[in-house]
Design a protein around this motif. Structure first.
Motif, PDB file in Angstrom:
ATOM      1  N   ALA A   1      46.876   3.642  15.370  1.00 26.13           N
ATOM      2  CA  ALA A   1      47.519   2.507  16.040  1.00 26.13           C
ATOM      3  C   ALA A   1      47.880   2.933  17.463  1.00 26.13           C
ATOM      4  O   ALA A   1      48.240   4.089  17.697  1.00 26.13           O
ATOM      5  CB  ALA A   1      48.784   2.104  15.283  1.00 26.13           C
ATOM      6  N   PHE A   2      47.803   2.006  18.397  1.00 24.65           N
ATOM      7  CA  PHE A   2      48.045   2.377  19.789  1.00 24.65           C
ATOM      8  C   PHE A   2      49.421   3.023  19.979  1.00 24.65           C
ATOM      9  O   PHE A   2      49.560   4.020  20.685  1.00 24.65           O
ATOM     10  CB  PHE A   2      47.881   1.163  20.719  1.00 24.65           C
ATOM     11  N   ASP A   3      50.425   2.456  19.302  1.00 29.24           N
ATOM     12  CA  ASP A   3      51.772   2.992  19.528  1.00 29.24           C
ATOM     13  C   ASP A   3      52.035   4.294  18.767  1.00 29.24           C
ATOM     14  O   ASP A   3      53.146   4.825  18.819  1.00 29.24           O
ATOM     15  CB  ASP A   3      52.851   1.933  19.247  1.00 29.24           C
ATOM     16  N   SER A   4      51.034   4.817  18.068  1.00 22.00           N
ATOM     17  CA  SER A   4      51.169   6.131  17.427  1.00 22.00           C
ATOM     18  C   SER A   4      50.611   7.246  18.300  1.00 22.00           C
ATOM     19  O   SER A   4      50.799   8.429  17.992  1.00 22.00           O
ATOM     20  CB  SER A   4      50.404   6.151  16.094  1.00 22.00           C
ATOM     21  N   ILE A   5      49.924   6.886  19.379  1.00 25.08           N
ATOM     22  CA  ILE A   5      49.214   7.903  20.165  1.00 25.08           C
ATOM     23  C   ILE A   5      50.189   8.862  20.845  1.00 25.08           C
ATOM     24  O   ILE A   5      50.039  10.088  20.740  1.00 25.08           O
ATOM     25  CB  ILE A   5      48.280   7.231  21.191  1.00 25.08           C
ATOM     26  N   ILE A   6      51.177   8.309  21.515  1.00 27.19           N
ATOM     27  CA  ILE A   6      52.118   9.203  22.210  1.00 27.19           C
ATOM     28  C   ILE A   6      52.880  10.079  21.220  1.00 27.19           C
ATOM     29  O   ILE A   6      52.954  11.306  21.414  1.00 27.19           O
ATOM     30  CB  ILE A   6      53.033   8.411  23.168  1.00 27.19           C
ATOM     31  N   PRO A   7      53.416   9.520  20.122  1.00 36.12           N
ATOM     32  CA  PRO A   7      54.030  10.397  19.119  1.00 36.12           C
ATOM     33  C   PRO A   7      53.075  11.493  18.629  1.00 36.12           C
ATOM     34  O   PRO A   7      53.507  12.626  18.403  1.00 36.12           O
ATOM     35  CB  PRO A   7      54.405   9.436  17.981  1.00 36.12           C
ATOM     36  N   ALA A   8      51.794  11.171  18.475  1.00 35.72           N
ATOM     37  CA  ALA A   8      50.827  12.190  18.021  1.00 35.72           C
ATOM     38  C   ALA A   8      50.684  13.307  19.043  1.00 35.72           C
ATOM     39  O   ALA A   8      50.580  14.483  18.687  1.00 35.72           O
ATOM     40  CB  ALA A   8      49.463  11.544  17.748  1.00 35.72           C
TER      41      ALA A   8
ATOM     42  N   GLY B   1      52.728  -2.706  21.765  1.00 34.91           N
ATOM     43  CA  GLY B   1      53.056  -1.434  22.415  1.00 34.91           C
ATOM     44  C   GLY B   1      52.315  -1.156  23.708  1.00 34.91           C
ATOM     45  O   GLY B   1      52.448  -0.076  24.275  1.00 34.91           O
ATOM     46  N   THR B   2      51.549  -2.133  24.180  1.00 31.16           N
ATOM     47  CA  THR B   2      50.788  -1.919  25.418  1.00 31.16           C
ATOM     48  C   THR B   2      51.586  -2.370  26.640  1.00 31.16           C
ATOM     49  O   THR B   2      52.643  -3.000  26.514  1.00 31.16           O
ATOM     50  CB  THR B   2      49.467  -2.720  25.387  1.00 31.16           C
ATOM     51  N   THR B   3      51.056  -2.086  27.801  1.00 37.13           N
ATOM     52  CA  THR B   3      51.705  -2.555  29.021  1.00 37.13           C
ATOM     53  C   THR B   3      51.642  -4.080  29.116  1.00 37.13           C
ATOM     54  O   THR B   3      52.488  -4.681  29.778  1.00 37.13           O
ATOM     55  CB  THR B   3      51.062  -1.913  30.263  1.00 37.13           C
ATOM     56  N   GLY B   4      50.673  -4.688  28.460  1.00 37.50           N
ATOM     57  CA  GLY B   4      50.632  -6.157  28.400  1.00 37.50           C
ATOM     58  C   GLY B   4      51.846  -6.685  27.639  1.00 37.50           C
ATOM     59  O   GLY B   4      52.501  -7.648  28.061  1.00 37.50           O
ATOM     60  N   ASP B   5      52.130  -6.030  26.520  1.00 35.82           N
ATOM     61  CA  ASP B   5      53.313  -6.351  25.715  1.00 35.82           C
ATOM     62  C   ASP B   5      54.569  -6.225  26.587  1.00 35.82           C
ATOM     63  O   ASP B   5      55.403  -7.152  26.682  1.00 35.82           O
ATOM     64  CB  ASP B   5      53.359  -5.370  24.526  1.00 35.82           C
ATOM     65  N   GLN B   6      54.665  -5.095  27.257  1.00 36.53           N
ATOM     66  CA  GLN B   6      55.821  -4.826  28.120  1.00 36.53           C
ATOM     67  C   GLN B   6      55.951  -5.888  29.222  1.00 36.53           C
ATOM     68  O   GLN B   6      57.033  -6.415  29.473  1.00 36.53           O
ATOM     69  CB  GLN B   6      55.568  -3.472  28.757  1.00 36.53           C
ATOM     70  N   TYR B   7      54.826  -6.213  29.851  1.00 34.95           N
ATOM     71  CA  TYR B   7      54.858  -7.155  30.966  1.00 34.95           C
ATOM     72  C   TYR B   7      55.363  -8.520  30.501  1.00 34.95           C
ATOM     73  O   TYR B   7      56.252  -9.122  31.112  1.00 34.95           O
ATOM     74  CB  TYR B   7      53.468  -7.305  31.604  1.00 34.95           C
ATOM     75  N   VAL B   8      54.789  -9.005  29.418  1.00 40.57           N
ATOM     76  CA  VAL B   8      55.154 -10.346  28.948  1.00 40.57           C
ATOM     77  C   VAL B   8      56.604 -10.351  28.477  1.00 40.57           C
ATOM     78  O   VAL B   8      57.375 -11.258  28.805  1.00 40.57           O
ATOM     79  CB  VAL B   8      54.201 -10.793  27.811  1.00 40.57           C
ATOM     80  N   THR B   9      56.975  -9.312  27.737  1.00 40.58           N
ATOM     81  CA  THR B   9      58.327  -9.242  27.196  1.00 40.58           C
ATOM     82  C   THR B   9      59.366  -9.241  28.314  1.00 40.58           C
ATOM     83  O   THR B   9      60.407  -9.896  28.218  1.00 40.58           O
ATOM     84  CB  THR B   9      58.477  -7.977  26.319  1.00 40.58           C
ATOM     85  N   GLU B  10      59.044  -8.529  29.393  1.00 41.85           N
ATOM     86  CA  GLU B  10      60.045  -8.381  30.462  1.00 41.85           C
ATOM     87  C   GLU B  10      59.977  -9.460  31.541  1.00 41.85           C
ATOM     88  O   GLU B  10      60.965  -9.715  32.209  1.00 41.85           O
ATOM     89  CB  GLU B  10      59.885  -7.006  31.127  1.00 41.85           C
ATOM     90  N   ASN B  11      58.820 -10.065  31.722  1.00 40.69           N
ATOM     91  CA  ASN B  11      58.658 -10.916  32.911  1.00 40.69           C
ATOM     92  C   ASN B  11      58.445 -12.405  32.667  1.00 40.69           C
ATOM     93  O   ASN B  11      58.601 -13.192  33.595  1.00 40.69           O
ATOM     94  CB  ASN B  11      57.493 -10.409  33.768  1.00 40.69           C
ATOM     95  N   ILE B  12      58.055 -12.795  31.479  1.00 40.96           N
ATOM     96  CA  ILE B  12      57.743 -14.213  31.289  1.00 40.96           C
ATOM     97  C   ILE B  12      58.928 -14.911  30.629  1.00 40.96           C
ATOM     98  O   ILE B  12      59.298 -14.608  29.489  1.00 40.96           O
ATOM     99  CB  ILE B  12      56.461 -14.402  30.439  1.00 40.96           C
ATOM    100  N   THR B  13      59.477 -15.848  31.343  1.00 39.61           N
ATOM    101  CA  THR B  13      60.672 -16.549  30.867  1.00 39.61           C
ATOM    102  C   THR B  13      60.382 -17.349  29.603  1.00 39.61           C
ATOM    103  O   THR B  13      59.400 -18.095  29.549  1.00 39.61           O
ATOM    104  CB  THR B  13      61.149 -17.534  31.971  1.00 39.61           C
TER     105      THR B  13
END
Ligand code: ARG
Length: 300
Positions: free
Chosen positions: A105-112, A172-184
């Motif tokens: 899973a993408f969000d497991s890569i950094i922990p790995a 867990g991607t930067t797309g996730d981050q962008y939408v979560t933080e920037n789209i009202t």
């Protein structure tokens, strides 16, 4: 590095060709005995480590990825192929290490990478301040950015129109981050696979997807009735994640990336996948999906 290349005997080269298959078929360990003869010299950054010592498992370079991201990494039969797979293979070849891919899973890569389960995270991964708290990044190897995918005929024409909409992202991607933080007032639907989010747009279940530009092209080509909006949302750079405890490997990776830029190898790999010949993802076996988001929240 030149020294490593010289000592790579023909037998090693042959083994490397096998390991080029990527995630699929690297079980043979014939490289280990030959590569232990390689020693890093002072000109290689003063590291006293041999290439075999550079990684968690002696003689083996494990790279973690999420092979749902064409053309950077995707499945072809039993193998993981793509730009990042070729970069990983090239790095392994230069270091005289057997290359093994761990698809997760993408969000497991950094922990790995942090735990040492993987030596490198190579996953079209954007350099980002949060991630830098946990891992080091190599020098960037490609420029990228998020784009918006909508259904043809959608009333969403620009990023401003995303407010209040239901937007799909890969978890867990930067797309996730962008939408979560920037789209009202957006409702954020998080999918394990980017293509599932695009299928959800295609089926009218969600209004848009925010995802990296190159995978977007491939996904849209495989999901009739979807399209990418012209205006890119972000500018990002992809780099390779390395454990903060392994600066020796980080230095080797940076040296090899620089060589690849100079000797044209990087351009060759990138052009192979991003050129006009770049193929759309196979809509069939490798992309079966549930279309169900794994997580939903309301953004900003
Ligand atoms: N560039 C984006 C990020 O770093 C998306 C990467 C997704 N990669 C993948 N292999 N699924 O968050």
């Amino acid at each position: 590095m030149k020294k490593f290349k010289k000592v790579l005997a023909a037998t090693v080269a042959a083994t490397m060709l096998i390991s080029m298959a990527g995630c699929g078929g690297t079980t043979a360990d014939d490289t280990a005995e030959t590569t232990t003869e390689n020693t890093a010299s002072a000109e290689d950054g003063g590291s006293s480590e041999t290439p075999a010592d550079l990684t968690s498992n002696e003689g083996v370079l494990v790279w973690a990825t999420n092979a749902e991201f064409p053309p950077y990494e995707y499945h072809e039969g039993d193998s993981v192929v793509g730009i990042d797979a070729e970069i990983a293979d090239y790095i392994g070849e230069q270091l005289g290490l057997e290359v093994q891919c761990e698809d997760m899973a993408f969000d497991s890569i950094i922990p790995a990478v942090v735990s040492g389960k993987a030596d490198l995270g190579i996953a079209g991964m954007t350099v980002d301040p949060d991630r830098l708290e946990n891992v080091n990044f190599s020098d960037p190897y490609v420029n990228a950015g998020q784009v918006i995918i909508v259904a043809e005929g959608s009333d969403i024409a620009t990023a401003d129109d995303l407010a209040g909409k239901t937007i799909g992202v890969q978890l867990g991607t930067t797309g996730d981050q962008y939408v979560t933080e920037n789209i009202t007032d957006a409702t954020v639907e998080r999918y394990n696979k980017g293509f599932e989010a695009v299928q959800a747009v295609q089926q009218g279940k969600i209004d848009a997807v925010v995802i990296d530009g190159e995978p977007a092209k491939q996904f849209v080509a495989s999901a009739e009735g979807t399209q990418i909006l012209d205006e890119p949302l972000t500018e990002e750079e992809y780099a390779i994640a390395v454990s903060k405890d392994n600066e020796a490997l980080l230095n080797e990776v940076n040296k090899i990336l620089a060589e690849m830029q100079e000797n044209g190898k990087m351009a060759e790999i990138v052009n192979k996948y991003l050129g006009d010949n770049a193929e759309a993802v196979d809509d069939g076996a490798t992309q079966e999906s549930s279309d169900e988001a794994v997580e939903t929240t309301t953004a900003a």
